[in-house]
Design an enzyme around this catalytic site. Structure first.
Site, PDB file in Angstrom:
ATOM      1  N   ARG A  87       0.780  -1.235  -0.087  1.00  0.00           N
ATOM      2  CA  ARG A  87       0.136  -0.007  -0.027  1.00  0.00           C
ATOM      3  C   ARG A  87       0.920   1.212   0.013  1.00  0.00           C
ATOM      4  NH1 ARG A  87      -3.975  -2.042   4.480  1.00  0.00           N
ATOM      5  NH2 ARG A  87      -1.930  -2.897   5.233  1.00  0.00           N
TER       6      ARG A  87
ATOM      7  N   ASP B 147       2.420   5.023  -0.083  1.00  0.00           N
ATOM      8  CA  ASP B 147       1.980   6.275   0.475  1.00  0.00           C
ATOM      9  C   ASP B 147       1.682   7.146  -0.706  1.00  0.00           C
ATOM     10  OD1 ASP B 147       2.124   5.372   2.943  1.00  0.00           O
ATOM     11  OD2 ASP B 147       4.157   6.115   3.267  1.00  0.00           O
TER      12      ASP B 147
ATOM     13  N   ARG C 201      12.027   5.568   2.823  1.00  0.00           N
ATOM     14  CA  ARG C 201      12.361   6.989   2.787  1.00  0.00           C
ATOM     15  C   ARG C 201      13.291   7.347   3.947  1.00  0.00           C
ATOM     16  NH1 ARG C 201       6.243   9.024   1.981  1.00  0.00           N
ATOM     17  NH2 ARG C 201       7.208  10.922   2.468  1.00  0.00           N
TER      18      ARG C 201
END
Lengths: 247, 247
Positions: A50, A52, A195
């Site tokens: 999923r 972002d 990230r």
């Protein structure tokens, strides 16, 4: 009931991520709406990852259960006609009910594009962090990620998470013109993990952190406030790996 | 009076081309407006190549005359701050008054990106023409473009144009992942020339035209109604060449 597997590419720039949410445009919402037109029924998609808001996918995989059979090429054509130009369904396959886009996945591969100079043309697909005088150190630092590690240091706190272990199978850097690309494959990724890793590696590239210090942060298993989360636009879910009989 | 040379990158998707026009967003208009803020004066930009709506530039060159001196890094910083994220000014140089972005240019190099499969992520930067079963034939066909030719067959009619001769110095094809890239360098290009060439080469790639027929169209020096203009989004002005003393 027929189960279908979708291979999906999207430009995440104009989506509020994959997951369905009221009142905003999401990839899941866009495709489910198209499925409703095709099958005259409200169907639910399950995705391997999923992503972002702002994160892209070259090879997202999802599945859904349809109330009746339709030819795969007809489904593909309809979904491409009914979704925006920033979504492309590359393949539709009929799969048996043991296949689950998320739970059958053995590994996921992402890449992160770092622009080595400011760019207008590629700004939606790459992050420009400013000058990086220490690219070889970034490459060295990333080596410590290989193997099985507790990645708590590079994760948001996840309520109820049993463990933070991830098996990293591949870490690779390569150049494409003025882009420096980081590719990583693992059995799973924690929330914000890539990230945060890129945020740390960029600090190494700027000389604010040595490869040794980067490795120490990883091994500390503690969240580190000096590590920031690199922007979503550089990140792309490249590929999801399944066992051979589901591939 | 001080003359400055700009090296500019832009994503042409959201611009009505380079050239200033009332009531629409153009690259020239965007940068001239920023220059007005910087120099408190209405200055005029001259560009090496006036790209059409939707065409990109990795290395557009333009010049302007300023009423007074300002440090080049300050001009660059201000222009980048005052223009949209789809424009980047990579360099500002002081040049002497013999330099003219358009008239001093010896050659211009463009590339055209053809997507070999439908793409969401790269849709703003590449054209997907459908399946191309004959890529080697496209590569063969492009060879006839090398050298000095009358390109009337691949040009819009240009009122008052003295001649249609262009010296093509380089023609190159290369792959980048699922992209097929055509690169061409010439002393000049006629209006719509590259997009018409690509339209013809795509017909070769689809097997609708042989390399020989493509060459015959070129040598006919006559506009050919079967050749369509490929879309703007695949085209990018890559580089402008100047004599050494102006480079």
């Amino acid at each position: 009931m027929v189960r279908y597997k979708l291979l999906i590419e999207y430009d995440g720039t104009d989506f509020h991520g994959w997951q369905l949410q009221p009142d905003v445009r999401t990839v899941q919402g866009e495709i489910e709406q198209a499925l409703q037109t095709v099958f005259k029924d409200r169907l639910r998609l399950s995705a391997a990852g999923r992503t972002d808001t702002g994160v892209h996918a070259a090879g997202q995989v999802a599945h859904f259960d349809a109330p009746h059979f339709l030819p795969v090429e007809r489904i593909r054509g309809s979904l491409n006609a009914l979704t925006g130009r920033d979504v492309v369904v590359h393949a539709v396959d009929e799969v048996d009910e043991t296949f689950h886009a998320r739970f059958s996945a053995q590994a996921r591969q992402y890449f992160y594009r770092i622009a080595l100079q400011k760019t207008a043309i590629h700004r939606r697909l790459a992050f420009y962090p400013g000058q990086l005088p220490h690219v070889p150190a970034m490459q060295e630092a990333a080596q410590c990620l290989m193997g099985s590690h507790d990645f708590r240091a590079f994760s948001k706190k996840i309520p109820g998470e049993k463990h933070y272990l991830c098996d990293v199978e591949q870490v690779e850097w390569f150049r494409e013109g003025e882009m420096l690309i980081f590719r990583i494959r693992a059995n799973r990724f924690l929330h914000s993990m890539i990230r945060l890793l890129i945020g740390g590696l960029i600090k190494v590239g700027k000389g604010q952190l040595s490869p040794q210090q980067f490795a120490e942060i990883l091994h500390s298993r503690q969240q580190n406030n000096t590590i920031y989360k690199a922007p979503a636009n550089g990140l792309c879910l490249e590929k999801v790996y399944y066992p051979r009989h589901h591939a």
